[in-house]
Design a protein around this motif. Structure first.
Motif, PDB file in Angstrom:
ATOM      1  N   ILE B  88      55.036  22.674  46.527  1.00 19.29           N
ATOM      2  CA  ILE B  88      54.718  23.996  45.994  1.00 19.29           C
ATOM      3  C   ILE B  88      55.420  24.115  44.648  1.00 19.29           C
ATOM      4  CG2 ILE B  88      54.854  26.480  46.462  1.00 19.29           C
ATOM      5  CD1 ILE B  88      53.541  25.076  48.765  1.00 19.29           C
ATOM      6  N   ALA B  89      54.706  24.602  43.643  1.00 14.73           N
ATOM      7  CA  ALA B  89      55.307  24.844  42.322  1.00 14.73           C
ATOM      8  C   ALA B  89      55.285  26.333  42.032  1.00 14.73           C
ATOM      9  CB  ALA B  89      54.541  24.094  41.238  1.00 14.73           C
ATOM     10  N   ARG B  90      56.440  26.879  41.660  1.00 14.08           N
ATOM     11  CA  ARG B  90      56.484  28.287  41.243  1.00 14.08           C
ATOM     12  C   ARG B  90      56.757  28.326  39.751  1.00 14.08           C
ATOM     13  NH1 ARG B  90      59.654  30.190  38.540  1.00 14.08           N
ATOM     14  NH2 ARG B  90      61.519  30.717  39.721  1.00 14.08           N
ATOM     15  N   LEU B  91      55.734  28.719  38.986  1.00 11.68           N
ATOM     16  CA  LEU B  91      55.878  28.890  37.544  1.00 11.68           C
ATOM     17  C   LEU B  91      56.208  30.355  37.270  1.00 11.68           C
ATOM     18  CD1 LEU B  91      53.594  26.607  38.147  1.00 11.68           C
ATOM     19  CD2 LEU B  91      53.096  26.817  35.734  1.00 11.68           C
ATOM     20  N   ALA B  92      56.937  30.638  36.217  1.00 10.74           N
ATOM     21  CA  ALA B  92      57.224  32.036  35.871  1.00 10.74           C
ATOM     22  C   ALA B  92      57.327  32.187  34.367  1.00 10.74           C
ATOM     23  CB  ALA B  92      58.516  32.503  36.543  1.00 10.74           C
ATOM     24  N   TRP B  93      56.906  33.354  33.916  1.00 11.44           N
ATOM     25  CA  TRP B  93      56.948  33.678  32.489  1.00 11.44           C
ATOM     26  C   TRP B  93      57.535  35.076  32.333  1.00 11.44           C
ATOM     27  CZ3 TRP B  93      52.715  31.986  35.255  1.00 11.44           C
ATOM     28  CH2 TRP B  93      52.224  30.713  34.960  1.00 11.44           C
ATOM     29  N   ASN B 118      61.390  29.422  34.070  1.00 12.75           N
ATOM     30  CA  ASN B 118      61.718  28.138  34.688  1.00 12.75           C
ATOM     31  C   ASN B 118      60.618  27.780  35.686  1.00 12.75           C
ATOM     32  OD1 ASN B 118      62.262  29.338  37.264  1.00 12.75           O
ATOM     33  ND2 ASN B 118      64.286  29.925  36.522  1.00 12.75           N
ATOM     34  N   VAL B 119      60.653  26.570  36.192  1.00 17.49           N
ATOM     35  CA  VAL B 119      59.687  26.126  37.202  1.00 17.49           C
ATOM     36  C   VAL B 119      60.483  25.640  38.408  1.00 17.49           C
ATOM     37  CG1 VAL B 119      57.735  24.617  37.703  1.00 17.49           C
ATOM     38  CG2 VAL B 119      58.101  25.398  35.374  1.00 17.49           C
ATOM     39  N   GLN B 120      60.122  26.138  39.574  1.00 18.26           N
ATOM     40  CA  GLN B 120      60.791  25.711  40.804  1.00 18.26           C
ATOM     41  C   GLN B 120      59.803  24.996  41.714  1.00 18.26           C
ATOM     42  OE1 GLN B 120      62.467  29.384  42.328  1.00 18.26           O
ATOM     43  NE2 GLN B 120      64.355  29.093  41.163  1.00 18.26           N
ATOM     44  N   PHE B 121      60.319  24.035  42.459  1.00 21.11           N
ATOM     45  CA  PHE B 121      59.475  23.279  43.385  1.00 21.11           C
ATOM     46  C   PHE B 121      60.071  23.302  44.786  1.00 21.11           C
ATOM     47  CE2 PHE B 121      58.585  21.437  39.231  1.00 21.11           C
ATOM     48  CZ  PHE B 121      57.208  21.304  39.249  1.00 21.11           C
ATOM     49  N   PHE B 137      64.485  21.531  47.449  1.00 17.73           N
ATOM     50  CA  PHE B 137      64.304  22.571  46.434  1.00 17.73           C
ATOM     51  C   PHE B 137      64.769  22.043  45.078  1.00 17.73           C
ATOM     52  CE2 PHE B 137      64.770  24.631  50.487  1.00 17.73           C
ATOM     53  CZ  PHE B 137      63.971  25.757  50.453  1.00 17.73           C
ATOM     54  N   ALA B 138      64.010  22.321  44.044  1.00 19.02           N
ATOM     55  CA  ALA B 138      64.410  21.879  42.707  1.00 19.02           C
ATOM     56  C   ALA B 138      63.996  22.925  41.673  1.00 19.02           C
ATOM     57  CB  ALA B 138      63.767  20.541  42.370  1.00 19.02           C
ATOM     58  N   GLN B 139      64.739  22.968  40.598  1.00 13.56           N
ATOM     59  CA  GLN B 139      64.398  23.876  39.493  1.00 13.56           C
ATOM     60  C   GLN B 139      64.483  23.123  38.177  1.00 13.56           C
ATOM     61  OE1 GLN B 139      66.151  27.889  39.357  1.00 13.56           O
ATOM     62  NE2 GLN B 139      66.514  27.621  37.178  1.00 13.56           N
ATOM     63  N   PHE B 140      63.568  23.455  37.274  1.00 15.09           N
ATOM     64  CA  PHE B 140      63.574  22.839  35.951  1.00 15.09           C
ATOM     65  C   PHE B 140      63.580  23.921  34.881  1.00 15.09           C
ATOM     66  CE2 PHE B 140      62.053  19.738  38.895  1.00 15.09           C
ATOM     67  CZ  PHE B 140      62.546  18.536  38.433  1.00 15.09           C
ATOM     68  N   ASP B 141      64.513  23.791  33.951  1.00 11.25           N
ATOM     69  CA  ASP B 141      64.587  24.700  32.807  1.00 11.25           C
ATOM     70  C   ASP B 141      64.168  23.894  31.583  1.00 11.25           C
ATOM     71  OD1 ASP B 141      65.708  26.369  34.673  1.00 11.25           O
ATOM     72  OD2 ASP B 141      67.770  26.054  33.995  1.00 11.25           O
ATOM     73  N   ASP B 142      63.127  24.353  30.894  1.00 12.16           N
ATOM     74  CA  ASP B 142      62.611  23.600  29.742  1.00 12.16           C
ATOM     75  C   ASP B 142      62.315  22.152  30.119  1.00 12.16           C
ATOM     76  OD1 ASP B 142      62.546  25.576  27.758  1.00 12.16           O
ATOM     77  OD2 ASP B 142      64.714  25.399  27.445  1.00 12.16           O
ATOM     78  N   GLY B 143      61.825  21.959  31.330  1.00  7.91           N
ATOM     79  CA  GLY B 143      61.457  20.617  31.765  1.00  7.91           C
ATOM     80  C   GLY B 143      62.617  19.759  32.233  1.00  7.91           C
ATOM     81  N   LYS B 144      63.846  20.277  32.111  1.00  2.18           N
ATOM     82  CA  LYS B 144      65.029  19.493  32.521  1.00  2.18           C
ATOM     83  C   LYS B 144      65.547  19.994  33.857  1.00  2.18           C
ATOM     84  CE  LYS B 144      66.429  18.997  27.728  1.00  2.18           C
ATOM     85  NZ  LYS B 144      65.972  20.308  27.192  1.00  2.18           N
ATOM     86  N   PRO B 145      66.003  19.082  34.721  1.00  2.00           N
ATOM     87  CA  PRO B 145      66.480  19.514  36.032  1.00  2.00           C
ATOM     88  C   PRO B 145      67.689  20.434  35.906  1.00  2.00           C
ATOM     89  CG  PRO B 145      66.990  17.182  35.672  1.00  2.00           C
ATOM     90  CD  PRO B 145      66.125  17.621  34.535  1.00  2.00           C
ATOM     91  N   ALA B 146      67.627  21.556  36.590  1.00  2.00           N
ATOM     92  CA  ALA B 146      68.740  22.503  36.596  1.00  2.00           C
ATOM     93  C   ALA B 146      69.567  22.260  37.844  1.00  2.00           C
ATOM     94  CB  ALA B 146      68.224  23.924  36.579  1.00  2.00           C
ATOM     95  N   HIS B 147      70.820  22.640  37.773  1.00  2.00           N
ATOM     96  CA  HIS B 147      71.661  22.482  38.961  1.00  2.00           C
ATOM     97  C   HIS B 147      71.349  23.601  39.944  1.00  2.00           C
ATOM     98  CE1 HIS B 147      74.804  21.930  41.717  1.00  2.00           C
ATOM     99  NE2 HIS B 147      75.468  23.004  41.346  1.00  2.00           N
ATOM    100  N   VAL B 148      70.838  23.263  41.091  1.00  2.00           N
ATOM    101  CA  VAL B 148      70.677  24.254  42.167  1.00  2.00           C
ATOM    102  C   VAL B 148      71.324  23.688  43.422  1.00  2.00           C
ATOM    103  CG1 VAL B 148      68.581  25.378  41.317  1.00  2.00           C
ATOM    104  CG2 VAL B 148      68.379  23.369  42.769  1.00  2.00           C
ATOM    105  N   VAL B 149      71.931  24.583  44.194  1.00  2.00           N
ATOM    106  CA  VAL B 149      72.508  24.161  45.465  1.00  2.00           C
ATOM    107  C   VAL B 149      71.428  24.351  46.526  1.00  2.00           C
ATOM    108  CG1 VAL B 149      74.359  24.519  47.135  1.00  2.00           C
ATOM    109  CG2 VAL B 149      74.799  24.819  44.691  1.00  2.00           C
ATOM    110  N   VAL B 150      70.869  23.239  46.981  1.00  2.00           N
ATOM    111  CA  VAL B 150      69.712  23.272  47.875  1.00  2.00           C
ATOM    112  C   VAL B 150      69.989  24.146  49.109  1.00  2.00           C
ATOM    113  CG1 VAL B 150      68.266  21.820  49.355  1.00  2.00           C
ATOM    114  CG2 VAL B 150      68.806  21.077  47.047  1.00  2.00           C
TER     115      VAL B 150
END
Lengths: 172, 172
Positions: B88-93, B118-121, B137-150
């Protein structure tokens, strides 16, 4: 049979015949060839996402704009005007608060898509729809073609002439 | 070369080598295998639409949830739990008023997608992510992996356990 029974039968048959007719409202402006032949394009729900929006007021909806491959390619390449064959679909759903999400967020902030309202299409054919910027306009309520006056749709889209009459911008 | 020149060259080389390393923040919880290998799944922007939403508050965004084919099929068939391979991809603007649309509507009512946030998967693998409901769970900010605590992501999704930890419902 008595004449009265025959009359009743005839009336019943007439109603049955009427009910069996396909839903096809006849209007001067779409008598020749209704936009999309009066049918939603098959597979439109699988099309790629252009963008999303929220309309307040009477519409009070959340909406998604999807495009067929021709439309998506034109959007992504910034191709103007859109080539013939491009179709844009605007889906919309009632704007409803999500109690479930609000609980998870710990505050009332979340609004989601409720029941569908209607689906609108813009179809590019620079010859057939030359009088309306090259676009045909159609709306479907519960999957059935709704009566729209294509000239009225077009009139509202004229301010977006610089983007080939499309209000929606592609959301990366 | 003088020793000082060699030292300068060595320092320059060390920096160049560091800059060439892929961006890979190391955290205890994702050291072994970061979700999605630290990369956005290729082609996710082409995935089919699940639904749309608006979040107020600090998020203040418009969002679209897309799914890969495995996820979309599970959604449409009401398959629970989702099978392995579903993503699942969650896009947001950012949530921005549209002056252009408001002019056309004749009133301030229109909000559209601004710049991406950001985009979350969510990635289903019932073995690898057994400890978090089968979801990575993963998050990307500007296409780069962000630190999230799963574990934190998962904790928020627990109230949606009855829908396999997915808050988003399919919008027809």
């Amino acid at each position: 049979m008595k004449p009265f029974t025959i009359l009743l039968l005839a009336i019943a048959l007439a109603f049955a015949a009427l009910a069996a007719l396909p839903f096809a409202p006849v209007h001067a402006e779409d008598e020749a060839s209704p936009v999309l032949g009066g049918k939603m394009p098959s597979g439109y729900r699988d099309w790629k996402l252009v963008s999303v929006a929220h309309e307040e007021g009477n519409l009070n909806d959340l909406r998604a704009v999807l495009g067929n491959d021709v439309a998506i390619e034109a959007y992504r390449q910034g191709k103007l005007p859109f080539p013939d064959g491009a179709i844009i679909a605007r889906l919309a759903w009632s704007y409803v608060p999500s109690e479930e999400n609000n609980k998870a967020f710990g505050r009332a902030q979340s609004f989601v898509a409720g029941s569908p309202t209607n689906v609108q299409f813009m179809v590019k054919d620079s010859k057939i729809y030359a009088a309306t910027g090259g676009w045909g306009f159609a709306q479907f309520d519960d999957g059935k073609p709704a009566h729209v006056v294509v000239q009225d749709c077009f009139a509202c889209h004229v301010p977006a002439k610089g983007q080939d009459y499309l209000f929606t911008h592609y959301a990366p």
